[in-house]
Design an enzyme around this catalytic site. Sequence first.
Site, PDB file in Angstrom:
ATOM      1  N   HIS A 210       0.798  -1.233   0.000  1.00 36.32           N
ATOM      2  CA  HIS A 210       0.000   0.000   0.000  1.00 36.32           C
ATOM      3  C   HIS A 210       0.828   1.278   0.000  1.00 36.32           C
ATOM      4  O   HIS A 210       0.269   2.364  -0.086  1.00 36.32           O
ATOM      5  CB  HIS A 210      -0.979   0.015   1.181  1.00 36.32           C
ATOM      6  CG  HIS A 210      -0.319   0.361   2.482  1.00 36.32           C
ATOM      7  ND1 HIS A 210       0.424  -0.555   3.188  1.00 36.32           N
ATOM      8  CD2 HIS A 210      -0.255   1.511   3.181  1.00 36.32           C
ATOM      9  CE1 HIS A 210       0.900   0.024   4.277  1.00 36.32           C
ATOM     10  NE2 HIS A 210       0.508   1.281   4.296  1.00 36.32           N
TER      11      HIS A 210
HETATM   12  C1  UD1 Z   1      -2.695   5.095   6.177  1.00 32.30           C
HETATM   13  C2  UD1 Z   1      -1.478   5.499   6.977  1.00 32.30           C
HETATM   14  C3  UD1 Z   1      -0.417   4.409   6.883  1.00 32.30           C
HETATM   15  C4  UD1 Z   1      -0.974   3.072   7.262  1.00 32.30           C
HETATM   16  C5  UD1 Z   1      -2.178   2.770   6.396  1.00 32.30           C
HETATM   17  C6  UD1 Z   1      -2.771   1.432   6.745  1.00 32.30           C
HETATM   18  C7  UD1 Z   1      -1.013   7.895   7.071  1.00 32.30           C
HETATM   19  C8  UD1 Z   1      -0.138   8.986   6.568  1.00 32.30           C
HETATM   20  N1  UD1 Z   1      -0.885   6.720   6.458  1.00 32.30           N
HETATM   21  O1  UD1 Z   1      -2.323   5.118   4.801  1.00 32.30           O
HETATM   22  O2  UD1 Z   1       0.647   4.730   7.768  1.00 32.30           O
HETATM   23  O3  UD1 Z   1       0.009   2.055   7.092  1.00 32.30           O
HETATM   24  O4  UD1 Z   1      -3.136   3.823   6.598  1.00 32.30           O
HETATM   25  O5  UD1 Z   1      -3.965   1.191   6.128  1.00 32.30           O
HETATM   26  O6  UD1 Z   1      -1.773   8.116   7.988  1.00 32.30           O
HETATM   27  N2  UD1 Z   1      -9.782   4.645   1.960  1.00 32.30           N
HETATM   28  C9  UD1 Z   1     -10.950   3.930   1.846  1.00 32.30           C
HETATM   29  N3  UD1 Z   1     -11.548   3.488   2.979  1.00 32.30           N
HETATM   30  C10 UD1 Z   1     -11.029   3.714   4.212  1.00 32.30           C
HETATM   31  C11 UD1 Z   1      -9.846   4.444   4.307  1.00 32.30           C
HETATM   32  C12 UD1 Z   1      -9.228   4.893   3.181  1.00 32.30           C
HETATM   33  O7  UD1 Z   1     -11.446   3.680   0.754  1.00 32.30           O
HETATM   34  O8  UD1 Z   1     -11.634   3.280   5.210  1.00 32.30           O
HETATM   35  C13 UD1 Z   1      -9.114   5.153   0.746  1.00 32.30           C
HETATM   36  C14 UD1 Z   1      -8.975   6.663   0.770  1.00 32.30           C
HETATM   37  O9  UD1 Z   1     -10.038   7.266   0.161  1.00 32.30           O
HETATM   38  C15 UD1 Z   1      -7.671   6.906   0.025  1.00 32.30           C
HETATM   39  C16 UD1 Z   1      -6.902   5.634   0.243  1.00 32.30           C
HETATM   40  O10 UD1 Z   1      -7.794   4.652   0.737  1.00 32.30           O
HETATM   41  O11 UD1 Z   1      -7.898   7.054  -1.338  1.00 32.30           O
HETATM   42  C17 UD1 Z   1      -5.765   5.859   1.203  1.00 32.30           C
HETATM   43  O12 UD1 Z   1      -6.212   6.166   2.529  1.00 32.30           O
HETATM   44  P1  UD1 Z   1      -5.403   7.179   3.496  1.00 32.30           P
HETATM   45  O13 UD1 Z   1      -6.040   7.206   4.828  1.00 32.30           O
HETATM   46  O14 UD1 Z   1      -5.194   8.442   2.781  1.00 32.30           O
HETATM   47  O15 UD1 Z   1      -3.966   6.578   3.679  1.00 32.30           O
HETATM   48  P2  UD1 Z   1      -3.449   5.096   3.645  1.00 32.30           P
HETATM   49  O16 UD1 Z   1      -2.757   4.878   2.361  1.00 32.30           O
HETATM   50  O17 UD1 Z   1      -4.539   4.143   4.044  1.00 32.30           O
END
Ligand code: UD1
Length: 365
Positions: A210
Amino acid sequence: MIRIDIIAGARPNFMKIAPIIAAIELEKQKGTAIDFRLIHTGQHYDQKMSGDFFEQLGIPAPHVNLEVGSGTQAEQTAKIMMGYEALLLDSPSNLCLVVGDVTSTMACAIAAKKLNIDVAHVEAGIRSGDRSMPEEINRMVTDSITDYFFTTSEVANTNLKNAGVADSSVFFVGNTMIDTLLKQMPNFKQPDFWEEAKLTAQNYFVLTLHRPSNVDADTQLQQLLSEIMQHTQGHKVVFPVHPRTAKMLAQLNMNFENLFLTEPMSYLAFNYLVKHTKAVITDSGGITEETTVMQIPCITLRSSTERPETCSIGTNELIGTDPVAIKPTLEKLFAGNWKKGGIPPLWDGHTAERIVAAIKSIYAI
Ligand code: UD1
């Protein structure tokens, strides 16, 4: 009465807060003047990224959900800070306890400290040295304003010392993620797809990816998958796909016979899979700690780690992000030459108790 705000926002936070809450509950039952308020920032909001973890790990419903949702780094940080500041102005706590390195960790630490509220950081002091990762910035900023540092490793203690932190503020307590792992191990649950995917113990791989550096460019992701599928000798590769990765995968032209894609998995099913796998291939940090304790070979597709003890003591090996490194590494694994590894000090299942004991002594309760 000392009230602690416990902050959780994203998936890797939930397994770290569960044992701390359980230890506080125990103290409350004994009549200690301690209480907590659980605050979910809403950074992760899907049932599969959040709700399932609360249910399986027995975490109580949050007292407050800031419901910030998705956004850029700055958008999420700003929304969390505004939400938490408003809450604190209305009803302040004595201590803000943050865990790990996600955006919610940093944002709540800043909001609390600016209102003169003490900040405790669980998993303080670890550093990858790679400032292109948002998590590294979150760690540095959080530790720069933390009052009480709860650490998982000697390396973290040394990093803090080198940064000028007084020894008296550092509490080497171990790893709360491992408290949860050891407690939940008897409850690990065979995933529903075990039979359908024809999995048997040690006869498949687990893959998670990820990090932006691996999944935000289609060529990198395509090449990593091609190399993995070419050199896993016909074994099934189970790949629970993070939402961020899913967006990129949808654009790839993939036709790998043995690649088994699933949605993000629950804690108990995912760790069942890890416990019985031949090896894990990942770019996660937390998973390298879990594989170390379960003594499962772990191949990490990153060039740095904030958890060096998973390599020096545990079963983890960093191979960088260049896909060409995958072939020789898998050859070594199949030749039976993987290190067995040991368990880092204090990763013993009792870390949360030590954290609560330290808080009791800090506030003389
Ligand atoms: C975050 C953390 C990372 C952790 C990871 C585990 C930060 C900077 N990064 O990264 O350290 O290892 O989580 O999962 O805090 N999304 C969904 N559903 C959700 C959550 C997110 O669809 O419940 C989508 C968001 O819209 C986004 C993508 O997933 O497009 C990334 O989510 P985001 O919270 O921005 O960061 P992660 O890459 O998950």
